[in-house]
Design an enzyme around this catalytic site. Structure first.
Site, PDB file in Angstrom:
ATOM      1  N   ASP A 129       0.857  -1.185   0.000  1.00 19.29           N
ATOM      2  CA  ASP A 129       0.000   0.000   0.000  1.00 19.29           C
ATOM      3  C   ASP A 129       0.891   1.233   0.000  1.00 19.29           C
ATOM      4  O   ASP A 129       1.600   1.481   0.964  1.00 19.29           O
ATOM      5  CB  ASP A 129      -0.903  -0.017   1.243  1.00 19.29           C
ATOM      6  N   ARG A 131      -0.275   4.370  -0.513  1.00 21.46           N
ATOM      7  CA  ARG A 131      -1.095   5.575  -0.404  1.00 21.46           C
ATOM      8  C   ARG A 131      -0.559   6.520   0.663  1.00 21.46           C
ATOM      9  O   ARG A 131       0.032   6.091   1.653  1.00 21.46           O
ATOM     10  CB  ARG A 131      -2.543   5.199  -0.073  1.00 21.46           C
TER      11      ARG A 131
END
Ligand SMILES: [Zn+2]
Length: 208
Positions: A129, A131
């Site tokens: 991830d 983000r």
């Protein structure tokens, strides 16, 4: 490294079937993307604004792909904010958990060969991830929000926003519909990315 800054460039009225929103468009100095905040009602009250921080997913949001639950989460969040009478939907331009559409589609092909969503990303040289929520935190500060109730199943998102100085007073769960195409993806999010979802009994497909 340059400090992240955002600037609100324009705001416009967006009437929808659910409610009439204001859409604010932001530019950041560190990328060339257009980050968005869809706002309903007065959110500059001192506390407890209902907020969804959504990361762009072209295949889910626009095409309605069943590989993930993004499109459904986006619509649900918009509806829940409309029902509440006020709130903010932040739309961050970080496609494919930050890896971009090109590599997300490559990852889909790896998933069709049996890798799960985490391993597919790792195989392509990415983190599970990638983000980042710094832009979201700056948008919330720009909008004058003091504290939020966050629509999410992702505890990392809560932790990260708190680290960025946003007071998250409550987590509001988002319940996905599980189908044959997204069951493995959602199970992986729970088992390997610590998402908070009770999927054990809701569908036989979840154990696939
Ligand atoms: Zn998605």
């Amino acid at each position: 490294m340059e400090t992240l800054k955002i600037k609100r460039k324009v705001s416009a009225r967006i009437p929808t079937d659910e409610a009439e929103f204001m859409l604010h468009l932001y530019h950041s100095n560190l990328d060339s993307k257009e980050h968005l905040a869809l706002v309903l009602g007065q959110v500059e009250s001192p506390s407890d604004v209902l907020v969804r921080v959504h990361s762009e997913c072209f295949t889910g949001d626009v095409l309605g792909s069943n590989r993930c639950d993004c499109g459904e989460q986006l619509l649900c969040a918009k509806q829940q904010i409309a029902d509440a009478g006020s709130g903010i939907l932040i739309y961050l331009r970080q496609e494919g958990r930050g890896i971009g559409l090109l590599d997300k589609l490559h990852a889909y092909n790896l998933q069709d060969r049996g890798y799960d969503t985490v391993d597919a990303n790792l195989l392509l040289g990415h983190q599970a991830d990638e983000r980042d929520y710094a832009v979201a935190a700056l948008i919330l500060k720009d909008l004058g929000v003091k504290s939020i109730r966050l629509l999410t199943n992702n505890p990392q998102k809560i932790d990260r926003l708190q680290e960025l100085g946003i007071c998250v007073v409550e987590r509001v769960p988002v319940e996905p519909t599980i189908n044959d195409e997204n069951a493995t993806y959602i199970t992986t999010k729970v088992e390997r990315m610590n998402h908070l979802l009770d999927i054990g009994i809701s569908s036989g497909a979840a154990g696939k």
